[in-house]
Design a protein around this motif. Sequence first.
Motif, PDB file in Angstrom:
ATOM      1  N   TYR A   1      -6.880  -0.713   4.723  1.00 25.65           N
ATOM      2  CA  TYR A   1      -5.900  -0.322   3.714  1.00 25.65           C
ATOM      3  C   TYR A   1      -5.830   1.201   3.596  1.00 25.65           C
ATOM      4  O   TYR A   1      -4.748   1.766   3.383  1.00 25.65           O
ATOM      5  CB  TYR A   1      -6.233  -0.948   2.363  1.00 25.65           C
ATOM      6  CG  TYR A   1      -6.057  -2.451   2.346  1.00 25.65           C
ATOM      7  CD1 TYR A   1      -4.791  -3.020   2.457  1.00 25.65           C
ATOM      8  CD2 TYR A   1      -7.154  -3.300   2.233  1.00 25.65           C
ATOM      9  CE1 TYR A   1      -4.624  -4.395   2.456  1.00 25.65           C
ATOM     10  CE2 TYR A   1      -7.000  -4.671   2.230  1.00 25.65           C
ATOM     11  CZ  TYR A   1      -5.732  -5.225   2.338  1.00 25.65           C
ATOM     12  OH  TYR A   1      -5.571  -6.587   2.343  1.00 25.65           O
TER      13      TYR A   1
ATOM     14  N   ARG B   1      -3.478   0.698  -2.998  1.00 24.27           N
ATOM     15  CA  ARG B   1      -4.514   0.836  -1.976  1.00 24.27           C
ATOM     16  C   ARG B   1      -5.892   0.554  -2.554  1.00 24.27           C
ATOM     17  O   ARG B   1      -6.697  -0.178  -1.970  1.00 24.27           O
ATOM     18  CB  ARG B   1      -4.485   2.256  -1.397  1.00 24.27           C
ATOM     19  CG  ARG B   1      -5.533   2.507  -0.323  1.00 24.27           C
ATOM     20  CD  ARG B   1      -5.802   3.979  -0.122  1.00 24.27           C
ATOM     21  NE  ARG B   1      -6.345   4.597  -1.328  1.00 24.27           N
ATOM     22  CZ  ARG B   1      -6.664   5.891  -1.421  1.00 24.27           C
ATOM     23  NH1 ARG B   1      -6.469   6.699  -0.396  1.00 24.27           N
ATOM     24  NH2 ARG B   1      -7.141   6.384  -2.537  1.00 24.27           N
TER      25      ARG B   1
ATOM     26  N   ARG C   1      -6.341  -3.213  -3.175  1.00 23.25           N
ATOM     27  CA  ARG C   1      -6.555  -3.956  -1.933  1.00 23.25           C
ATOM     28  C   ARG C   1      -7.968  -3.709  -1.391  1.00 23.25           C
ATOM     29  O   ARG C   1      -8.611  -4.623  -0.869  1.00 23.25           O
ATOM     30  CB  ARG C   1      -5.530  -3.541  -0.880  1.00 23.25           C
ATOM     31  CG  ARG C   1      -4.071  -3.738  -1.250  1.00 23.25           C
ATOM     32  CD  ARG C   1      -3.651  -5.191  -1.364  1.00 23.25           C
ATOM     33  NE  ARG C   1      -3.900  -5.740  -2.667  1.00 23.25           N
ATOM     34  CZ  ARG C   1      -3.101  -5.556  -3.718  1.00 23.25           C
ATOM     35  NH1 ARG C   1      -2.047  -4.803  -3.638  1.00 23.25           N
ATOM     36  NH2 ARG C   1      -3.391  -6.145  -4.868  1.00 23.25           N
ATOM     37  N   ASN C   2      -8.448  -2.480  -1.512  1.00 22.76           N
ATOM     38  CA  ASN C   2      -9.811  -2.174  -1.083  1.00 22.76           C
ATOM     39  C   ASN C   2     -10.826  -2.977  -1.883  1.00 22.76           C
ATOM     40  O   ASN C   2     -11.816  -3.478  -1.337  1.00 22.76           O
ATOM     41  CB  ASN C   2     -10.102  -0.676  -1.233  1.00 22.76           C
ATOM     42  CG  ASN C   2      -9.580   0.147  -0.071  1.00 22.76           C
ATOM     43  OD1 ASN C   2      -9.294  -0.394   0.999  1.00 22.76           O
ATOM     44  ND2 ASN C   2      -9.444   1.440  -0.271  1.00 22.76           N
TER      45      ASN C   2
ATOM     46  N   VAL D   1       0.840  -1.205   0.000  1.00 25.03           N
ATOM     47  CA  VAL D   1       0.000   0.000   0.000  1.00 25.03           C
ATOM     48  C   VAL D   1       0.875   1.255   0.000  1.00 25.03           C
ATOM     49  O   VAL D   1       0.621   2.213   0.725  1.00 25.03           O
ATOM     50  CB  VAL D   1      -0.983   0.001   1.193  1.00 25.03           C
ATOM     51  CG1 VAL D   1      -2.155   0.935   0.922  1.00 25.03           C
ATOM     52  CG2 VAL D   1      -1.534  -1.390   1.485  1.00 25.03           C
TER      53      VAL D   1
END
Length: 293
Positions: A106, A88, A91-92, A82
């Motif tokens: 995240y 980021r 990952r979200n 991240v």
Amino acid sequence: MRIIRFEKEGSAQLAAVNDQDQIFALQQSDFLALIHEADRLEITPLELVSKAIEGIEALHDQIDQLQLLVPIEAPEVWAAGVTYERSRDARNYEATEGRLDASTFYDKVYDAVRPEIFFKSTAARTVGPGGEVQLRSDSVWQVPEPELGLVLSAAGKIIGYTIGNDMSCRDIEGENPLYLPQAKVWKRSCSIGPAIRLAEAVDNPYNFQITSHIYRDGEKAVEGTANTNQLKRKLEELTEYLIRDNELFEGTVLLTGTCIVPPNEFTLAHGDRIEIEITGIGTLVNHVVSAGN
């Protein structure tokens, strides 16, 4: 100036490669031996290499004609997560099943003082240029993560830059953050290479251009580009947290995160070819194999 290792008559040979792609054989057998010799002489590794190749004839081989080895047998490979906005967001997406409006941990780590740093690989789990990276058998959503790698001294000093592929299982990580080690660490889940660019030969580490291509059945399936000027965190910030209350082994590699994420519907398959290029370092090429191969 870049440093490579290649196999010659059954042994590892170290060589220097200048910006004209000329290759010069070095006396040392591995990268750390080169660093130790420079320290002993109280000169920089770049000065040592420059003196060593002065006046000698370049090899007649081209880089793509050599059987390249991993440029350093890193005792440990760590990775940061991240560190880019694109990472980021990806990952979200994993953690919220596509609900991009949902805030997650995240987001918190992206804005936090402390970065995310996790253990990635060992020398035995890491492959070099031309090697085969392996898919995990219990994942159905796997991608490469092209990253700039920092080669570190035992004190955490950056002594070189390389290319890393942080193979990742997006479904396992997205299912539960506590599954991160399983989403990141397995046999042949990491590759580094093809060269190490000496730190003194880099004017600005925040201007590395990163390009990634994935080929399937001879056709380009995915491509992406990024630049290290998009990094949220400074490289020294990442290394400082890695060495904090930690025993760092000489030659450890720290991968600095990715900004190149394939489309959400994409997953790697047996037979794919991954190419990661970073300007000034080279192109890391690996083939993908299924678990058990």
